[in-house]
Design an enzyme around this catalytic site. Sequence first.
Site, mmCIF file in Angstrom:
data_model
loop_
_atom_site.group_PDB
_atom_site.id
_atom_site.type_symbol
_atom_site.label_atom_id
_atom_site.label_comp_id
_atom_site.label_asym_id
_atom_site.label_seq_id
_atom_site.Cartn_x
_atom_site.Cartn_y
_atom_site.Cartn_z
ATOM 1 N N ARG A 13 61.493 37.643 70.614
ATOM 2 C CA ARG A 13 61.297 39.094 70.755
ATOM 3 C C ARG A 13 61.372 39.797 69.394
ATOM 4 N NH1 ARG A 13 63.449 43.823 69.224
ATOM 5 N NH2 ARG A 13 65.536 42.899 69.457
ATOM 6 N N ASP A 14 62.549 39.845 68.811
ATOM 7 C CA ASP A 14 62.689 40.608 67.560
ATOM 8 C C ASP A 14 61.896 39.927 66.456
ATOM 9 O OD1 ASP A 14 63.542 42.707 66.043
ATOM 10 O OD2 ASP A 14 65.620 42.063 65.864
ATOM 11 N N HIS A 205 74.135 42.048 64.820
ATOM 12 C CA HIS A 205 72.672 41.822 64.806
ATOM 13 C C HIS A 205 72.195 42.232 63.418
ATOM 14 C CE1 HIS A 205 68.556 42.167 66.804
ATOM 15 N NE2 HIS A 205 68.374 42.851 65.693
ATOM 16 N N HIS A 207 69.832 42.024 60.097
ATOM 17 C CA HIS A 207 68.597 41.632 59.410
ATOM 18 C C HIS A 207 68.966 41.254 57.974
ATOM 19 C CE1 HIS A 207 65.487 42.778 62.479
ATOM 20 N NE2 HIS A 207 66.587 43.274 63.016
ATOM 21 N N CYS A 238 61.223 45.221 62.440
ATOM 22 C CA CYS A 238 60.952 46.196 63.486
ATOM 23 C C CYS A 238 59.800 47.050 63.009
ATOM 24 C CB CYS A 238 62.179 47.070 63.756
ATOM 25 S SG CYS A 238 61.823 48.436 64.871
ATOM 26 N N ASN A 247 65.047 38.897 60.731
ATOM 27 C CA ASN A 247 66.419 38.731 61.204
ATOM 28 C C ASN A 247 67.021 37.577 60.413
ATOM 29 O OD1 ASN A 247 64.814 39.711 63.734
ATOM 30 N ND2 ASN A 247 66.945 40.046 64.240
#
Length: 284
Positions: A13-14, A205, A207, A238, A247
């Site tokens: 996803r990310d 989370h 990056h 993003c 990430n």
Amino acid sequence: MSETVEIFEVGPRDGLQNEARRIPTDQKVALVDCLSTAGFRRIEVASFVSPKWVPQMADSAQVLTRIARAPGVRYAALTPNMRGFEDARAAGADEVAIFGAASEGFSRANINASIAESLERFAPVMQAAQAAEMRVRGYVSCVTDCPYDGAIEPASVARVAGRLFEMGCYEISLGDTIGQATPERIDAMLAAVSQVVPVDRLAGHYHDTGGHALDNIEASLERGLRVFDAAVGGLGGCPYAPGAAGNVATEAVHDRLTKAGYRTGLDSDVLARAADMARKMRAG
Ligand code: HMG
Ligand code: MG
């Protein structure tokens, strides 16, 4: 016996959401199927957002319905509103995530809502998920820096994290969306957030744009966090955070944790294979 730290895999996803080239659904499914054999307990595979905002995630329902589900793995999806929640549920997501921000500028750019409006929008999603007995994770973006508003006060992060927790999120994932945090600033932010959300309900989370993500994880471990989001192969970014690179890479987090004496339950050979797949997907 060594202590366990969980890596929550967000690569499909990310990681993929930011890729400009349209990645075929088959390749996404193959990546998730590989990751499903690595030992993860949770993998974020989909995002039920507007395809106009994030075209790469438009095949999320197909990905979720076509993956080979491994026993013991929960497959997660982002759901910004009721439409996203209903689509995620129909496609068989095991859990969903609502995603807010600690900064007004990013909230507006990412989900076209102020922070207050976003929380209002999340309330019915939470109610519907609770009625369906689905767990809801909460994200807070821009926990130290915002690409639009600059440096963010720890108190602003604590306010949004606390609201998401009160609403019923089982875990709050704290996003250094543009990867500018340092261990000192992460520590100050966690000091504030842990006043309102228990540390065993927090996840980091981070990056890796500034190259500090692994050190930020170390600072978070010292504060008691035991869950970290990462993307295999260091995929990611993003689309609404200009300059946000990948990430932190799952395999790098796994190595750092293992060297520090923690157990992740992950198979490093499978991780290396998945990282290779991820890099090839990025290269086209
Ligand atoms: P909006 O334009 O304010 O909403 O967008 P709207 O209700 O007016 O809808 C606009 C259009 O989208 C309509 O279509 C809706 O039907 C459609 P049109 O009439 O124009 O043809 N629509 C949808 N389509 C599919 N699924 C849906 C959906 N909802 C509306 N669920 C909205 C509001 C939230 C939809 C939009 O801003 C959006 O999709 N934003 C998502 C942006 C995004 O996905 N960003 C990346 C994820 S967050 C992230 O990466 C950070 C994180 O990793 C943590 C960190 O690193 O910090 C989590
Ligand atoms: Mg992210």
